[in-house]
Design a protein around this motif. Structure first.
Motif, PDB file in Angstrom:
ATOM      1  N   SER A 177      12.107  -7.011   1.799  1.00  0.00           N
ATOM      2  CA  SER A 177      13.325  -6.316   1.271  1.00  0.00           C
ATOM      3  C   SER A 177      12.914  -4.877   1.156  1.00  0.00           C
ATOM      4  N   ARG A 178      13.944  -3.963   1.269  1.00  0.00           N
ATOM      5  CA  ARG A 178      13.768  -2.624   1.241  1.00  0.00           C
ATOM      6  C   ARG A 178      12.846  -1.955   0.279  1.00  0.00           C
ATOM      7  N   PRO A 179      13.096  -2.547  -1.322  1.00  0.00           N
ATOM      8  CA  PRO A 179      12.449  -2.167  -2.282  1.00  0.00           C
ATOM      9  C   PRO A 179      11.142  -2.332  -2.162  1.00  0.00           C
ATOM     10  N   SER A 180      10.675  -3.778  -1.541  1.00  0.00           N
ATOM     11  CA  SER A 180       9.395  -4.001  -1.044  1.00  0.00           C
ATOM     12  C   SER A 180       8.606  -3.317  -0.336  1.00  0.00           C
ATOM     13  N   LEU A 181       9.369  -2.897   0.731  1.00  0.00           N
ATOM     14  CA  LEU A 181       8.835  -1.915   2.022  1.00  0.00           C
ATOM     15  C   LEU A 181       8.513  -0.549   1.418  1.00  0.00           C
ATOM     16  N   ILE A 182       9.382  -0.048   0.505  1.00  0.00           N
ATOM     17  CA  ILE A 182       9.308   1.303  -0.217  1.00  0.00           C
ATOM     18  C   ILE A 182       7.944   1.425  -1.102  1.00  0.00           C
ATOM     19  N   ALA A 183       7.936   0.229  -1.759  1.00  0.00           N
ATOM     20  CA  ALA A 183       6.969   0.018  -2.596  1.00  0.00           C
ATOM     21  C   ALA A 183       5.403   0.067  -2.142  1.00  0.00           C
ATOM     22  N   ARG A 184       5.452  -0.673  -0.868  1.00  0.00           N
ATOM     23  CA  ARG A 184       4.246  -0.677  -0.189  1.00  0.00           C
ATOM     24  C   ARG A 184       3.666   0.590   0.496  1.00  0.00           C
ATOM     25  N   GLY A 185       4.704   1.262   0.826  1.00  0.00           N
ATOM     26  CA  GLY A 185       4.549   2.540   1.313  1.00  0.00           C
ATOM     27  C   GLY A 185       3.951   3.514   0.284  1.00  0.00           C
ATOM     28  N   ILE A 186       4.506   3.496  -0.953  1.00  0.00           N
ATOM     29  CA  ILE A 186       4.214   4.442  -2.054  1.00  0.00           C
ATOM     30  C   ILE A 186       2.890   3.998  -2.533  1.00  0.00           C
ATOM     31  N   ALA A 187       2.633   2.688  -2.511  1.00  0.00           N
ATOM     32  CA  ALA A 187       1.285   2.111  -2.960  1.00  0.00           C
ATOM     33  C   ALA A 187       0.263   2.686  -2.254  1.00  0.00           C
ATOM     34  N   ALA A 188       0.708   2.747  -0.685  1.00  0.00           N
ATOM     35  CA  ALA A 188      -0.458   3.329  -0.151  1.00  0.00           C
ATOM     36  C   ALA A 188      -0.755   4.752  -0.139  1.00  0.00           C
ATOM     37  N   ALA A 189       0.223   5.470  -0.564  1.00  0.00           N
ATOM     38  CA  ALA A 189       0.210   6.891  -1.254  1.00  0.00           C
ATOM     39  C   ALA A 189      -0.715   7.192  -2.267  1.00  0.00           C
ATOM     40  N   LYS A 240      10.969  -0.117 -10.104  1.00  0.00           N
ATOM     41  CA  LYS A 240       9.607  -0.034 -10.530  1.00  0.00           C
ATOM     42  C   LYS A 240       8.824  -1.041 -10.285  1.00  0.00           C
ATOM     43  N   GLN A 241       7.502  -0.503  -9.435  1.00  0.00           N
ATOM     44  CA  GLN A 241       6.633  -1.149  -8.678  1.00  0.00           C
ATOM     45  C   GLN A 241       5.499  -0.965  -9.328  1.00  0.00           C
ATOM     46  N   PRO A 242       4.625  -2.052  -9.911  1.00  0.00           N
ATOM     47  CA  PRO A 242       3.292  -1.737 -10.403  1.00  0.00           C
ATOM     48  C   PRO A 242       2.234  -1.335  -9.253  1.00  0.00           C
ATOM     49  N   MET A 243       1.311  -0.549  -9.459  1.00  0.00           N
ATOM     50  CA  MET A 243       0.236  -0.226  -8.493  1.00  0.00           C
ATOM     51  C   MET A 243      -1.080  -0.544  -9.084  1.00  0.00           C
ATOM     52  N   SER A 244      -1.929  -1.217  -8.395  1.00  0.00           N
ATOM     53  CA  SER A 244      -3.179  -1.293  -8.647  1.00  0.00           C
ATOM     54  C   SER A 244      -4.111  -1.032  -7.577  1.00  0.00           C
ATOM     55  N   ALA A 245      -5.404  -0.586  -7.843  1.00  0.00           N
ATOM     56  CA  ALA A 245      -6.230  -0.418  -6.468  1.00  0.00           C
ATOM     57  C   ALA A 245      -7.586  -0.606  -6.981  1.00  0.00           C
ATOM     58  N   VAL A 246      -8.522  -1.067  -6.205  1.00  0.00           N
ATOM     59  CA  VAL A 246     -10.104  -1.050  -6.713  1.00  0.00           C
ATOM     60  C   VAL A 246     -10.887  -0.613  -5.292  1.00  0.00           C
ATOM     61  N   SER A 264     -20.177   3.335   3.337  1.00  0.00           N
ATOM     62  CA  SER A 264     -18.931   3.164   3.383  1.00  0.00           C
ATOM     63  C   SER A 264     -18.351   2.676   2.020  1.00  0.00           C
ATOM     64  N   TYR A 265     -16.982   2.598   2.018  1.00  0.00           N
ATOM     65  CA  TYR A 265     -16.255   1.882   0.942  1.00  0.00           C
ATOM     66  C   TYR A 265     -15.362   0.571   1.252  1.00  0.00           C
ATOM     67  N   THR A 266     -15.198  -0.146   0.425  1.00  0.00           N
ATOM     68  CA  THR A 266     -14.266  -1.233   0.528  1.00  0.00           C
ATOM     69  C   THR A 266     -13.344  -1.354  -0.498  1.00  0.00           C
ATOM     70  N   GLY A 267     -12.145  -1.960  -0.230  1.00  0.00           N
ATOM     71  CA  GLY A 267     -11.138  -1.787  -1.555  1.00  0.00           C
ATOM     72  C   GLY A 267      -9.925  -2.691  -1.033  1.00  0.00           C
ATOM     73  N   ARG A 268      -9.154  -2.540  -2.150  1.00  0.00           N
ATOM     74  CA  ARG A 268      -7.770  -3.072  -1.790  1.00  0.00           C
ATOM     75  C   ARG A 268      -6.758  -2.435  -2.541  1.00  0.00           C
ATOM     76  N   PHE A 269      -5.690  -2.512  -2.101  1.00  0.00           N
ATOM     77  CA  PHE A 269      -4.621  -2.105  -2.900  1.00  0.00           C
ATOM     78  C   PHE A 269      -3.680  -3.272  -3.335  1.00  0.00           C
ATOM     79  N   LEU A 270      -3.142  -3.599  -4.576  1.00  0.00           N
ATOM     80  CA  LEU A 270      -2.587  -4.636  -4.776  1.00  0.00           C
ATOM     81  C   LEU A 270      -3.391  -5.898  -4.571  1.00  0.00           C
ATOM     82  N   ASP A 271      -3.118  -6.869  -3.868  1.00  0.00           N
ATOM     83  CA  ASP A 271      -3.907  -7.899  -3.513  1.00  0.00           C
ATOM     84  C   ASP A 271      -4.438  -7.945  -2.223  1.00  0.00           C
ATOM     85  N   ASP A 276      -5.672  -3.063   2.803  1.00  0.00           N
ATOM     86  CA  ASP A 276      -7.130  -3.082   2.734  1.00  0.00           C
ATOM     87  C   ASP A 276      -7.623  -1.725   2.982  1.00  0.00           C
ATOM     88  N   ILE A 277      -8.763  -1.182   2.370  1.00  0.00           N
ATOM     89  CA  ILE A 277      -9.393   0.171   2.643  1.00  0.00           C
ATOM     90  C   ILE A 277     -10.399  -0.376   3.511  1.00  0.00           C
TER      91      ILE A 277
END
Length: 183
Positions: A3-15, A87-93, A100-107, A115-116
């Motif tokens: 969905s549009r909100p989901s795609l937008i949220a994913r883009g925001i999440a990456a930022a 409103k989209q929850p954001m989380s990253a580790v 180097s580094y590894t990580g993830r945004f959301l799941d 993935d990072i």
């Protein structure tokens, strides 16, 4: 299809990952990387905009808190971003893995996140590689000054990196004492 909100949220999440993302460079690995993550720890708020693609012109705001990792270079991010009423929850580790580094945004890319996969930390800037299935890109976050973090997310289109998201985050300065006391 998302969905549009989901795609937008994913883009925001990456930022928003930029507040926590990073990777080692041979010259600045270890203590320098850890110092960068400590500098970007804390409360951040600010506006962003999708600057290219199907949702070009979409504006959003984020409210994020970063906490440096214990014992290693890295960070954990929690918060949210808002697009209108969505409103989209954001989380990253992000954690150091060798040079180097590894990580993830959301799941992570196996779920609904990213993935990072690579990166480099310099004195006031971090550049990381991001991936989700066929999407490859990079995020650049530059600490303009102690209270301003500028973020750009770009995606690879053929052989060119195209900027798609820009974010300008500021620290909450209300709780910081400034000035001096005179008798």
């Amino acid at each position: 299809m998302f969905s549009r909100p989901s795609l937008i949220a994913r883009g925001i999440a990456a930022a928003t990952l930029a507040t926590v993302a990073g990777a080692a460079s041979p010259a600045l690995s270890g203590a320098g990387d850890k110092a960068f993550f400590e500098q970007v720890s804390g409360q951040w708020k600010g506006p962003g905009e999708i600057v290219a693609g199907k949702y070009k012109g979409t504006k959003f705001t984020c409210d994020l808190t970063g906490e440096a990792a214990d014992g290693t270079a890295g960070i954990k991010l929690d918060g949210h971003c808002r697009v209108g009423v969505f409103k989209q929850p954001m989380s990253a580790v992000i954690t150091q893995a060798g040079k180097s580094y590894t990580g993830r945004f959301l799941d992570g890319a196996d779920g609904k996140g990213l993935d990072i996969v690579s990166g480099n930390v310099a004195k006031d800037k971090v550049v990381v590689g991001i991936n989700r299935k066929k999407l490859n890109g990079a995020m650049i976050a530059r600490l303009q000054d102690p209270s301003t973090l500028n973020i750009t997310i770009s995606v690879k289109v053929e052989d060119t990196m195209v900027p798609v998201i820009g974010v300008r985050l500021s620290r909450e300065l209300d709780n910081i004492a400034v000035g001096s006391i005179k008798k």
